[in-house]
Write a protein that holds these residues in place. Sequence first.
Motif, PDB file in Angstrom:
ATOM      1  N   TYR A  49       0.580  -1.032  -0.186  1.00  0.00           N
ATOM      2  CA  TYR A  49       0.209   0.039  -0.074  1.00  0.00           C
ATOM      3  C   TYR A  49       0.984   0.645  -0.247  1.00  0.00           C
ATOM      4  O   TYR A  49       0.486   2.269  -0.513  1.00  0.00           O
ATOM      5  CB  TYR A  49      -0.840  -0.057   1.240  1.00  0.00           C
ATOM      6  CG  TYR A  49      -1.930   0.915   1.342  1.00  0.00           C
ATOM      7  CD1 TYR A  49      -2.952   0.882   0.584  1.00  0.00           C
ATOM      8  CD2 TYR A  49      -1.259   2.714   1.258  1.00  0.00           C
ATOM      9  CE1 TYR A  49      -4.202   2.433   0.839  1.00  0.00           C
ATOM     10  CE2 TYR A  49      -2.641   3.306   2.121  1.00  0.00           C
ATOM     11  CZ  TYR A  49      -4.103   3.609   1.437  1.00  0.00           C
ATOM     12  OH  TYR A  49      -4.875   4.592   1.719  1.00  0.00           O
ATOM     13  N   ARG A 100      -5.041  -3.477  -3.012  1.00  0.00           N
ATOM     14  CA  ARG A 100      -4.440  -2.667  -1.518  1.00  0.00           C
ATOM     15  C   ARG A 100      -3.256  -1.730  -2.899  1.00  0.00           C
ATOM     16  O   ARG A 100      -3.616  -0.341  -2.652  1.00  0.00           O
ATOM     17  CB  ARG A 100      -3.919  -3.131  -0.381  1.00  0.00           C
ATOM     18  CG  ARG A 100      -3.874  -4.097   0.409  1.00  0.00           C
ATOM     19  CD  ARG A 100      -5.428  -3.410   1.234  1.00  0.00           C
ATOM     20  NE  ARG A 100      -4.282  -2.337   1.883  1.00  0.00           N
ATOM     21  CZ  ARG A 100      -4.927  -1.660   2.380  1.00  0.00           C
ATOM     22  NH1 ARG A 100      -5.966  -0.831   2.370  1.00  0.00           N
ATOM     23  NH2 ARG A 100      -3.912  -0.617   3.138  1.00  0.00           N
ATOM     24  N   ALA A 104      -4.178   2.392  -3.277  1.00  0.00           N
ATOM     25  CA  ALA A 104      -3.558   3.211  -2.659  1.00  0.00           C
ATOM     26  C   ALA A 104      -3.336   5.183  -3.551  1.00  0.00           C
ATOM     27  O   ALA A 104      -2.430   5.455  -3.588  1.00  0.00           O
ATOM     28  CB  ALA A 104      -1.958   2.006  -2.579  1.00  0.00           C
TER      29      ALA A 104
END
Length: 397
Positions: A49, A100, A104
């Motif tokens: 992330y 993820r 991000a």
Amino acid sequence: MKLNPGLFALAIGAFGIGVTEFAPMGMLPVIAADLHVSIPSAGLLVSAYALGVLVGAPLMTLTTARLDRRTLLIALMAIFTLGNALSALAGGYALLMAARVVTAFNHGAFFGVGAVVAAGLVPPERRAGAVAAMFTGLTVATIGGVPLATWAGETIGWRPAFAGIAAIGAVAMAALRLALPPLPAPAGVDLAAELRVLGRPRVLLALALTTLGFGGVFTVFTYIVPILRDVAHASTAMVTVSLMLFGVGATIGNMIGGRLADRSVTRALAAMLGLLTLVLLAFAWLMHAPLTAAAAILVWGIASFATVPPLQMQVMAAAGEAPNLASAMNIGAFNLGNAIGAALGGGVIAAGLGLPAVALAGAATAAAALALLLVAARQPLGRAGARLTRGTTDAAV
């Protein structure tokens, strides 16, 4: 600072991003067990992330430089919502890792552009406070959102927890649409100027300080649940309370940091990095009992997030007339610190040095940030550096 609808909407978005950023740390054992991976491997979801933020911050900022700011912020929260929905649907480790990274990509640009928008909503002497107000959403996430996601992960599963986070994104999109006026991009946006400021020594220094400072925080915080369970032998309820105490400390620290940064960015950073180093050093011993661990976590939260407003204002001041990319890159630097910290803590654990050694590694990283700040403070200052030291940020917005 009295309620400002625009700042409140930005804080809602920051709240959602804070929950999705920190929640996996509280759910690490649950995710690891469900996906049949080790704790350090699950910790790489935090690093993934963070690296997604680092890549996404400049990419999204540069490619959207001419978009209306309100439209851009809503679009970024749409990416957030999509990414968390994909996380909820992920059937395996690789798919969750990819989701993820998608999530991000909104993070750096939202906070970078949002900080500039927030500072523009108030008089010049309140700009650091306005940035702190937006980041209050992030700190409130650590009080309520992260403990709630941790509880949800343990009781109904980590996938429903991510679904709930996606719902927060939808609420943030609506709030931004209703609370912010149309905000056309600044006329004559110079992408080359935005890129050039990244080469300024003061900007590079600001980014390095952010990376090291938050590297120290997340070396330890990534593994806070295993520490509380395996070293402090804390109950599930005590783990939840300890996470909430970190959030309370973060909220207090964020407000303190905003006030101190409006007086002097450099002095605020020196004081809080020193406190952060000391509390992480002490945590190596205090983590052995639930009550002393909880007390240390509260102070740790204060010290950690009191650095956020001055670190953000520092890079905006150093960037001067082209703050958007530098501001977004500083958010990337926060997350690069997260990635480095998660990897460093995981390396300490994998090496068999024990969980108390993770706290010592975090203290060493925070101390390196303090040393860099003190060395830099002894160097001659240019015009931007003098503004930064006084806490003035007129050129930043």
